[in-house]
Design a protein around this motif. Structure first.
Motif, PDB file in Angstrom:
ATOM      1  N   THR A  59      -6.305   8.711   9.475  1.00 28.38           N
ATOM      2  CA  THR A  59      -6.552   7.298   9.179  1.00 28.38           C
ATOM      3  C   THR A  59      -8.043   7.047   9.245  1.00 28.38           C
ATOM      4  N   GLY A  60      -8.446   5.945   8.661  1.00 22.63           N
ATOM      5  CA  GLY A  60      -9.846   5.538   8.687  1.00 22.63           C
ATOM      6  C   GLY A  60     -10.416   5.447   7.288  1.00 22.63           C
ATOM      7  N   ALA A  61     -11.576   4.820   7.183  1.00 20.27           N
ATOM      8  CA  ALA A  61     -12.259   4.635   5.895  1.00 20.27           C
ATOM      9  C   ALA A  61     -11.336   3.990   4.869  1.00 20.27           C
ATOM     10  N   ARG A  62     -10.534   3.040   5.344  1.00 20.63           N
ATOM     11  CA  ARG A  62      -9.631   2.267   4.482  1.00 20.63           C
ATOM     12  C   ARG A  62      -8.556   3.095   3.791  1.00 20.63           C
ATOM     13  N   GLY A  63      -8.149   4.174   4.435  1.00 16.22           N
ATOM     14  CA  GLY A  63      -7.109   5.008   3.847  1.00 16.22           C
ATOM     15  C   GLY A  63      -6.253   5.654   4.915  1.00 16.22           C
ATOM     16  N   SER A  64      -5.255   6.387   4.439  1.00 13.84           N
ATOM     17  CA  SER A  64      -4.402   7.174   5.327  1.00 13.84           C
ATOM     18  C   SER A  64      -3.878   8.368   4.537  1.00 13.84           C
TER      19      SER A  64
ATOM     20  N   VAL B 104      -2.700  24.619   4.336  1.00 19.07           N
ATOM     21  CA  VAL B 104      -3.218  23.247   4.236  1.00 19.07           C
ATOM     22  C   VAL B 104      -2.933  22.686   2.847  1.00 19.07           C
ATOM     23  N   GLN B 105      -2.222  21.563   2.850  1.00 21.35           N
ATOM     24  CA  GLN B 105      -1.813  20.926   1.600  1.00 21.35           C
ATOM     25  C   GLN B 105      -1.606  19.436   1.866  1.00 21.35           C
ATOM     26  N   LEU B 106      -2.038  18.634   0.940  1.00 22.45           N
ATOM     27  CA  LEU B 106      -1.867  17.197   1.061  1.00 22.45           C
ATOM     28  C   LEU B 106      -0.402  16.834   0.839  1.00 22.45           C
ATOM     29  N   ALA B 107       0.181  16.143   1.801  1.00 21.33           N
ATOM     30  CA  ALA B 107       1.557  15.671   1.661  1.00 21.33           C
ATOM     31  C   ALA B 107       1.586  14.314   0.965  1.00 21.33           C
ATOM     32  N   ARG B 108       0.675  13.441   1.364  1.00 21.87           N
ATOM     33  CA  ARG B 108       0.565  12.114   0.737  1.00 21.87           C
ATOM     34  C   ARG B 108      -0.757  11.499   1.154  1.00 21.87           C
ATOM     35  N   SER B 109      -1.213  10.540   0.364  1.00 22.92           N
ATOM     36  CA  SER B 109      -2.409   9.788   0.756  1.00 22.92           C
ATOM     37  C   SER B 109      -2.389   8.424   0.088  1.00 22.92           C
ATOM     38  N   ARG B 110      -3.126   7.525   0.707  1.00 24.21           N
ATOM     39  CA  ARG B 110      -3.277   6.176   0.153  1.00 24.21           C
ATOM     40  C   ARG B 110      -4.691   5.710   0.484  1.00 24.21           C
ATOM     41  N   GLY B 111      -5.430   5.332  -0.531  1.00 26.63           N
ATOM     42  CA  GLY B 111      -6.730   4.724  -0.316  1.00 26.63           C
ATOM     43  C   GLY B 111      -7.917   5.665  -0.305  1.00 26.63           C
ATOM     44  N   TYR B 112      -7.687   6.977  -0.395  1.00 23.70           N
ATOM     45  CA  TYR B 112      -8.801   7.930  -0.385  1.00 23.70           C
ATOM     46  C   TYR B 112      -9.106   8.408  -1.805  1.00 23.70           C
ATOM     47  N   ASP B 113     -10.401   8.560  -2.090  1.00 22.75           N
ATOM     48  CA  ASP B 113     -10.792   9.116  -3.383  1.00 22.75           C
ATOM     49  C   ASP B 113     -10.848  10.646  -3.271  1.00 22.75           C
ATOM     50  N   PRO B 114     -11.000  11.353  -4.387  1.00 25.36           N
ATOM     51  CA  PRO B 114     -11.014  12.822  -4.351  1.00 25.36           C
ATOM     52  C   PRO B 114     -12.079  13.409  -3.424  1.00 25.36           C
ATOM     53  N   HIS B 115     -13.255  12.798  -3.358  1.00 23.29           N
ATOM     54  CA  HIS B 115     -14.306  13.298  -2.465  1.00 23.29           C
ATOM     55  C   HIS B 115     -13.870  13.196  -1.004  1.00 23.29           C
ATOM     56  N   GLN B 116     -13.272  12.072  -0.628  1.00 17.55           N
ATOM     57  CA  GLN B 116     -12.792  11.899   0.743  1.00 17.55           C
ATOM     58  C   GLN B 116     -11.679  12.900   1.061  1.00 17.55           C
TER      59      GLN B 116
END
Length: 79
Positions: free
Chosen positions: A28-33, A41-53
């Protein structure tokens, strides 16, 4: 929810109720989760983060993955 690391705007945590799932961390943080799987390591889900983040988050997870997998095993074993 035990905090594993606070680095810059990001906070990395486990949730004890997640012990029945595959090992992962919540970010969490920087207006995202996000939820990131450990082990491979693999992204399961995200909300509010851009590709750089998301790239930065992945770098942090990779750097701490072994330590966090051990912490997961210890925490979930004690449940």
């Amino acid at each position: 929810m035990p905090t594993l690391l606070v680095l810059g705007p990001y906070t990395f945590r486990f949730r004890s109720v997640d012990c029945l799932e595959r090992e992962h961390v919540h970010v969490t943080g920087a207006r995202g989760s996000a939820k990131v799987w450990l082990g491979r390591v693999q992204l399961a889900r995200s909300r509010g983060y851009d590709p750089h983040q998301l790239s930065r988050i992945a770098e942090i997870v990779v750097a701490h993955e072994a330590e966090w997998l051990e912490a997961w095993k210890k925490r979930c074993r004690d449940r």
